[in-house]
Design a protein around this motif. Structure first.
Motif, PDB file in Angstrom:
ATOM      1  N   UNK A 110       0.813  -1.216   0.000  1.00 56.64           N
ATOM      2  CA  UNK A 110       0.000   0.000   0.000  1.00 56.64           C
ATOM      3  C   UNK A 110       0.845   1.264   0.000  1.00 56.64           C
ATOM      4  N   UNK A 111       0.210   2.394   0.359  1.00 56.06           N
ATOM      5  CA  UNK A 111       0.928   3.673   0.351  1.00 56.06           C
ATOM      6  C   UNK A 111       0.672   4.458   1.628  1.00 56.06           C
ATOM      7  N   UNK A 112       1.742   4.950   2.232  1.00 51.47           N
ATOM      8  CA  UNK A 112       1.608   5.963   3.290  1.00 51.47           C
ATOM      9  C   UNK A 112       1.992   7.277   2.623  1.00 51.47           C
ATOM     10  N   UNK A 126       4.856   6.994   0.875  1.00 53.76           N
ATOM     11  CA  UNK A 126       5.516   6.291  -0.218  1.00 53.76           C
ATOM     12  C   UNK A 126       4.750   4.999  -0.489  1.00 53.76           C
TER      13      UNK A 126
END
Lengths: 132, 183
Positions: free
Chosen positions: A120-122, A124
């Motif tokens: 997933x993405x935070x 990045x």
């Protein structure tokens, strides 16, 4: 009734064996596995920035192969991690490795091809259990 | 768009508060431990992000649930699919504040004991928590460390009775993140 007992015992033994096998089944590996999706780091990041829900549906848990330039090599608690350049100042694609030895010899600026499971993405996009 | 907001926030933020400094990492280490006499389970996440505002004492953490790695593949599978439903709820976050905060002097190395309280969101459910922690200043880097307990049932995670002896009702969470100043 008595003649079924050996069969029942065999079934129980099989059950225990299957249970034990399941319990110890190995992690899916990216090393040597075929990538589900090949994409460059900038496009992968762009897909998440455009529509995170859609990108999650498309990329989560898939083996992603990215080819890009090493922006930084990060110090982490266990194993190692590499950030790939996306042309964006703040966000990159972070690739986590289970063993620090896997990225020995990799230098900032190197062109690398990395496979990993997308988690997933935070800020990045993050790939885990990576291999070079 | 998100990034534009972040950039604007930093620029305007710094105009406003003079030398307001933010500390930050993308590679924070967050782990949790479920210990029962029958089985010890641990998950490790080494790409958690953390932002700390030096002037206000506000802290924010975020982790991707699918980023937690386990010793056994089956544990990881159950964690993601059965308990955390990580496809539906991909992130866990904490937004909090150091209580009675006095700005930390980052020019002196040392340890500061703090109490942090705020909102922890796991599995789509937000609860107030508070915990003690330690901030270590080391050559203008900040390390944040905390350990706290989370009651699994508080976050709407139900454990089937078949495995209730293998999984702890209270899980220990450990946070260990080294932050660098944002230039």
């Amino acid at each position: 009734m008595k003649k079924f007992i050996p069969y029942i015992l065999i079934l129980i033994a099989l059950g225990i064996f299957a249970g034990y096998y399941m319990y110890n089944k190995p992690h899916a590996e990216t090393q040597g596995a075929k990538a589900d999706i090949t994409i460059n780091p900038a496009d992968l990041l762009a897909a998440f920035e455009l529509d995170e829900t859609k990108a999650n549906a498309m990329y989560l848990d898939k083996i992603i192969e990215v080819k890009g330039k090493v922006k930084s090599i990060n110090e982490v608690e266990q194993g190692g991690s590499i950030s790939l350049d996306t042309g964006n100042e703040i966000s990159s694609v972070i690739c986590e490795f289970e063993h620090a030895a896997s990225i020995d010899g990799v230098k900032v600026g190197d062109e690398v091809i990395i496979k990993g499971f997308c988690s997933g993405k935070l800020m990045d996009v993050i790939l885990v259990r990576c291999s070079l | 768009m998100n990034q534009l907001i972040i950039i604007l926030a930093f620029t305007f933020g710094s105009f406003h508060a003079g030398n307001a400094q933010k500390y930050f990492t993308k590679t924070g280490y967050i782990s949790f431990y479920s210990d029962t006499p029958i089985e010890k389970i641990a998950g490790h996440n080494k790409s958690s992000s953390c932002v700390f505002d030096l002037s206000s004492g506000k802290l924010e953490f975020a982790s991707l649930i699918k980023g937690f790695q386990f010793e056994k593949a089956l544990m990881q599978e159950h964690f993601n699919e059965n308990y955390m439903e990580s496809t539906k709820f991909p992130k866990a976050t904490f937004k909090g504040q150091i209580e009675n905060y006095k700005p930390i002097d980052v020019t002196h190395n040392g340890k500061i004991n703090v109490k942090v309280s705020g909102q922890l969101t796991i599995h789509g459910i937000t609860k107030n928590i508070s915990t003690e922690g330690v901030i270590t200043v080391n050559n203008s880097k900040l390390n944040t460390y905390a350990e706290f307990n989370v009651l699994v049932a508080d976050y709407g995670i139900s454990i089937p009775s078949l495995v209730k002896d293998q999984i702890a009702k209270t899980v220990k969470v450990k946070v260990d993140a080294s932050l660098d100043v944002i230039k």
